[in-house]
Scaffold this motif. Structure first.
Motif, PDB file in Angstrom:
ATOM      1  N   VAL A   1       0.839  -1.206   0.000  1.00 48.09           N
ATOM      2  CA  VAL A   1       0.000   0.000   0.000  1.00 48.09           C
ATOM      3  C   VAL A   1       0.870   1.250   0.000  1.00 48.09           C
ATOM      4  N   ILE A   2       1.878   1.261   0.859  1.00 50.96           N
ATOM      5  CA  ILE A   2       2.757   2.426   0.952  1.00 50.96           C
ATOM      6  C   ILE A   2       3.509   2.647  -0.357  1.00 50.96           C
ATOM      7  N   GLN A   3       3.973   1.558  -0.982  1.00 45.93           N
ATOM      8  CA  GLN A   3       4.716   1.674  -2.234  1.00 45.93           C
ATOM      9  C   GLN A   3       3.842   2.231  -3.348  1.00 45.93           C
ATOM     10  N   GLU A   4       2.575   1.787  -3.412  1.00 45.00           N
ATOM     11  CA  GLU A   4       1.653   2.297  -4.429  1.00 45.00           C
ATOM     12  C   GLU A   4       1.472   3.807  -4.282  1.00 45.00           C
ATOM     13  N   MET A   5       1.277   4.261  -3.057  1.00 43.35           N
ATOM     14  CA  MET A   5       1.083   5.682  -2.823  1.00 43.35           C
ATOM     15  C   MET A   5       2.335   6.471  -3.196  1.00 43.35           C
ATOM     16  N   MET A   6       3.512   5.950  -2.856  1.00 44.46           N
ATOM     17  CA  MET A   6       4.770   6.628  -3.185  1.00 44.46           C
ATOM     18  C   MET A   6       5.000   6.646  -4.688  1.00 44.46           C
ATOM     19  N   ASP A   7       4.705   5.530  -5.355  1.00 42.19           N
ATOM     20  CA  ASP A   7       4.903   5.448  -6.804  1.00 42.19           C
ATOM     21  C   ASP A   7       4.065   6.482  -7.531  1.00 42.19           C
ATOM     22  N   LEU A   8       2.764   6.525  -7.203  1.00 44.97           N
ATOM     23  CA  LEU A   8       1.874   7.453  -7.892  1.00 44.97           C
ATOM     24  C   LEU A   8       2.277   8.894  -7.617  1.00 44.97           C
ATOM     25  N   SER A   9       2.671   9.174  -6.386  1.00 42.72           N
ATOM     26  CA  SER A   9       3.088  10.527  -6.033  1.00 42.72           C
ATOM     27  C   SER A   9       4.306  10.960  -6.844  1.00 42.72           C
ATOM     28  N   MET A  10       5.287  10.084  -6.965  1.00 42.17           N
ATOM     29  CA  MET A  10       6.507  10.414  -7.704  1.00 42.17           C
ATOM     30  C   MET A  10       6.227  10.558  -9.196  1.00 42.17           C
ATOM     31  N   ILE A  11       5.393   9.665  -9.733  1.00 40.76           N
ATOM     32  CA  ILE A  11       5.105   9.701 -11.166  1.00 40.76           C
ATOM     33  C   ILE A  11       4.362  10.976 -11.529  1.00 40.76           C
ATOM     34  N   GLU A  12       3.318  11.308 -10.757  1.00 43.63           N
ATOM     35  CA  GLU A  12       2.501  12.463 -11.092  1.00 43.63           C
ATOM     36  C   GLU A  12       3.220  13.782 -10.819  1.00 43.63           C
ATOM     37  N   SER A  13       4.185  13.770  -9.935  1.00 38.66           N
ATOM     38  CA  SER A  13       4.944  14.995  -9.659  1.00 38.66           C
ATOM     39  C   SER A  13       6.102  15.177 -10.632  1.00 38.66           C
ATOM     40  N   GLY A  14       6.309  14.191 -11.498  1.00 41.22           N
ATOM     41  CA  GLY A  14       7.388  14.269 -12.469  1.00 41.22           C
ATOM     42  C   GLY A  14       8.745  13.910 -11.905  1.00 41.22           C
ATOM     43  N   GLN A  15       8.792  13.378 -10.682  1.00 37.06           N
ATOM     44  CA  GLN A  15      10.064  13.040 -10.051  1.00 37.06           C
ATOM     45  C   GLN A  15      10.579  11.662 -10.466  1.00 37.06           C
ATOM     46  N   SER A  16       9.711  10.862 -11.069  1.00 43.43           N
ATOM     47  CA  SER A  16      10.117   9.520 -11.485  1.00 43.43           C
ATOM     48  C   SER A  16      10.880   9.609 -12.807  1.00 43.43           C
ATOM     49  N   ILE A  17      12.103   9.115 -12.816  1.00 47.88           N
ATOM     50  CA  ILE A  17      12.952   9.174 -14.006  1.00 47.88           C
ATOM     51  C   ILE A  17      12.876   7.847 -14.747  1.00 47.88           C
ATOM     52  N   VAL A  18      12.584   7.912 -16.049  1.00 51.12           N
ATOM     53  CA  VAL A  18      12.520   6.713 -16.879  1.00 51.12           C
ATOM     54  C   VAL A  18      13.881   6.535 -17.560  1.00 51.12           C
ATOM     55  N   ARG A  19      14.564   5.460 -17.218  1.00 48.87           N
ATOM     56  CA  ARG A  19      15.876   5.174 -17.798  1.00 48.87           C
ATOM     57  C   ARG A  19      15.687   4.185 -18.946  1.00 48.87           C
ATOM     58  N   MET A  20      15.594   4.705 -20.149  1.00 50.49           N
ATOM     59  CA  MET A  20      15.303   3.878 -21.320  1.00 50.49           C
ATOM     60  C   MET A  20      16.567   3.183 -21.817  1.00 50.49           C
ATOM     61  N   VAL A  21      16.583   1.866 -21.663  1.00 50.72           N
ATOM     62  CA  VAL A  21      17.694   1.060 -22.173  1.00 50.72           C
ATOM     63  C   VAL A  21      17.109  -0.181 -22.836  1.00 50.72           C
ATOM     64  N   GLU A  22      17.953  -0.909 -23.556  1.00 48.32           N
ATOM     65  CA  GLU A  22      17.508  -2.154 -24.169  1.00 48.32           C
ATOM     66  C   GLU A  22      17.449  -3.245 -23.101  1.00 48.32           C
ATOM     67  N   LEU A  23      16.326  -3.944 -23.053  1.00 47.37           N
ATOM     68  CA  LEU A  23      16.115  -4.962 -22.023  1.00 47.37           C
ATOM     69  C   LEU A  23      15.706  -6.289 -22.649  1.00 47.37           C
ATOM     70  N   ASP A  24      16.206  -7.388 -22.066  1.00 44.74           N
ATOM     71  CA  ASP A  24      15.690  -8.717 -22.402  1.00 44.74           C
ATOM     72  C   ASP A  24      14.384  -8.913 -21.640  1.00 44.74           C
ATOM     73  N   LEU A  25      13.303  -9.138 -22.355  1.00 46.34           N
ATOM     74  CA  LEU A  25      11.994  -9.179 -21.710  1.00 46.34           C
ATOM     75  C   LEU A  25      11.776 -10.457 -20.906  1.00 46.34           C
ATOM     76  N   ARG A  26      12.303 -11.568 -21.364  1.00 47.20           N
ATOM     77  CA  ARG A  26      12.030 -12.836 -20.678  1.00 47.20           C
ATOM     78  C   ARG A  26      12.511 -12.834 -19.214  1.00 47.20           C
ATOM     79  N   PRO A  27      13.784 -12.484 -18.924  1.00 46.48           N
ATOM     80  CA  PRO A  27      14.203 -12.471 -17.511  1.00 46.48           C
ATOM     81  C   PRO A  27      13.456 -11.419 -16.691  1.00 46.48           C
ATOM     82  N   LEU A  28      13.022 -10.329 -17.333  1.00 46.89           N
ATOM     83  CA  LEU A  28      12.255  -9.315 -16.616  1.00 46.89           C
ATOM     84  C   LEU A  28      10.914  -9.886 -16.162  1.00 46.89           C
ATOM     85  N   VAL A  29      10.226 -10.583 -17.083  1.00 51.19           N
ATOM     86  CA  VAL A  29       8.941 -11.212 -16.738  1.00 51.19           C
ATOM     87  C   VAL A  29       9.145 -12.277 -15.672  1.00 51.19           C
TER      88      VAL A  29
END
Length: 353
Positions: free
Chosen positions: A177-205
């Motif tokens: 619950v706490i993580q969800e609230m923190m995530d949404l707060s950071m995303i909507e405030s623009g504080q969440s940084i998206v680090r775009m790199v090439e990823l293997d999807l299988r190990p991520l899943v």
């Protein structure tokens, strides 16, 4: 005389331009409640063209609006405000009584506040849901601890381990619950940084599925994934994993015991599509759009009032920040729950000799 007429015409044109530029519906009434001025927004709202000289209730078909005007006249307040419903929309109405040279006029302004009312209601529901989500595990932890303290004899090791495992599960619920609230707060405030790199999807899943193993095992749910090796996407590992984890969490919540959840992919040259399918009741067609709104919950009576209503909103923010799309498939098109999102495809890694 000609100059006065020119000035008057200029003022009329200016007032008409200003009123028609307003987002709010505006009207002016005389003492007999007849419309003597109306802007375009009001004409569109009540679907009437130039109803000059007609009574307010005839134009609007709203006795509630006329009651607001009567209240304004009764209390003789400078500005009288009330909230009413017209055609299932919530409107904030402001009425002002104006006296000019022995004549009385009533100015009316109507602002559609339906979105604000819905958001306030959603926020109240969210606070109630989060309070429930926080109180439940805390209460359970307290019960477990009390039971350990009140044992007549020293607790056996097996029972102690079982109690600690239960405490760990409840603690995980609090952290979720706490993580969800923190995530949404950071995303909507623009504080969440998206680090775009090439990823293997299988190990991520695979990583996301492993993280949900404890939750799925509590309901004897089997999670399988069908992701080709070397399938690569552009994205942020932590954020994309969060999307998959949230969707799996949602699928587990709605899935019956002993059922199966499947994560699968398909790909074109430009994008990869990820699907999470469960054997639960699915999403009704009329809710597939709203389900990604903040605080929105699908029929809380069926879900036991669990969840904050933030998980899917977080998924939407993350996927769109990656340039992808996310959607739910309605019950008329699929059996069970089905959520789909897309990511940009990266080139497959090749071995160089």
């Amino acid at each position: 005389m000609e100059q006065q007429e020119t000035d008057w015409a200029y003022k009329q044109a200016l007032m008409l331009t200003l009123s028609n530029s307003a987002y709010e519906a505006l009207m002016v009434l005389n003492a007999d409640f007849e419309v003597i001025a109306i802007n375009n927004a009001a004409e569109e709202l009540f679907e009437r063209q130039r109803p000059i000289g007609e009574r307010l209730v005839t134009v609007t078909n709203s006795p509630e609006l006329e009651a607001v005007v009567l209240s304004a006249l009764e209390y003789q307040e400078e500005i009288f405000e009330e909230q009413i419903i017209i055609d299932k929309h919530h409107y904030r109405v402001r009425a002002q009584v104006i006296q000019r040279e022995g004549n009385r006029f009533i100015g009316l302004a109507l602002q559609d506040v339906s979105d604000l009312v819905r958001l306030n209601r959603a926020r109240r529901d969210m606070v109630a849901n989060i309070s429930h989500e926080l109180r439940k595990p805390v209460a359970n932890i307290r019960i477990i601890i009390d039971s350990l303290f009140h044992e007549d004899e020293k607790p056996k090791r097996k029972r102690s381990i079982s109690s600690l495992q239960a405490i760990a599960r409840e603690t995980d619920s609090l952290l979720w619950v706490i993580q969800e609230m923190m995530d949404l707060s950071m995303i909507e405030s623009g504080q969440s940084i998206v680090r775009m790199v090439e990823l293997d999807l299988r190990p991520l899943v695979e990583d996301a599925v492993d993280r949900m193993e404890d939750q799925s095992s509590l309901k004897d749910i089997k999670i399988t994934f069908e992701v080709p090796k070397k399938l690569r996407v552009w994205g942020d590992w932590d954020l994309i994993r969060r999307v998959i984890v949230n969707l799996l969490h949602n699928a587990i919540k709605w899935s019956p015991k002993g059922s199966k959840i499947t994560v699968s992919t398909s790909a074109t040259e430009e994008e990869v599509t990820v699907q999470i399918v469960d054997e639960g009741p699915g999403v009704s067609d009329d809710q597939v759009e709203r389900i990604f709104e903040r605080f929105y919950q699908v029929n809380s009576s069926r879900s036991g009032g669990e969840g904050t209503g933030l998980g899917l909103a977080i998924c939407k923010h993350i996927v769109e920040a990656h340039g992808g799309k996310i959607w739910a498939v309605g019950q008329s098109q699929t059996k069970g729950g089905k959520f789909v999102f897309t990511l940009g495809r990266a080139e497959e890694e090749t071995n160089h000799t």
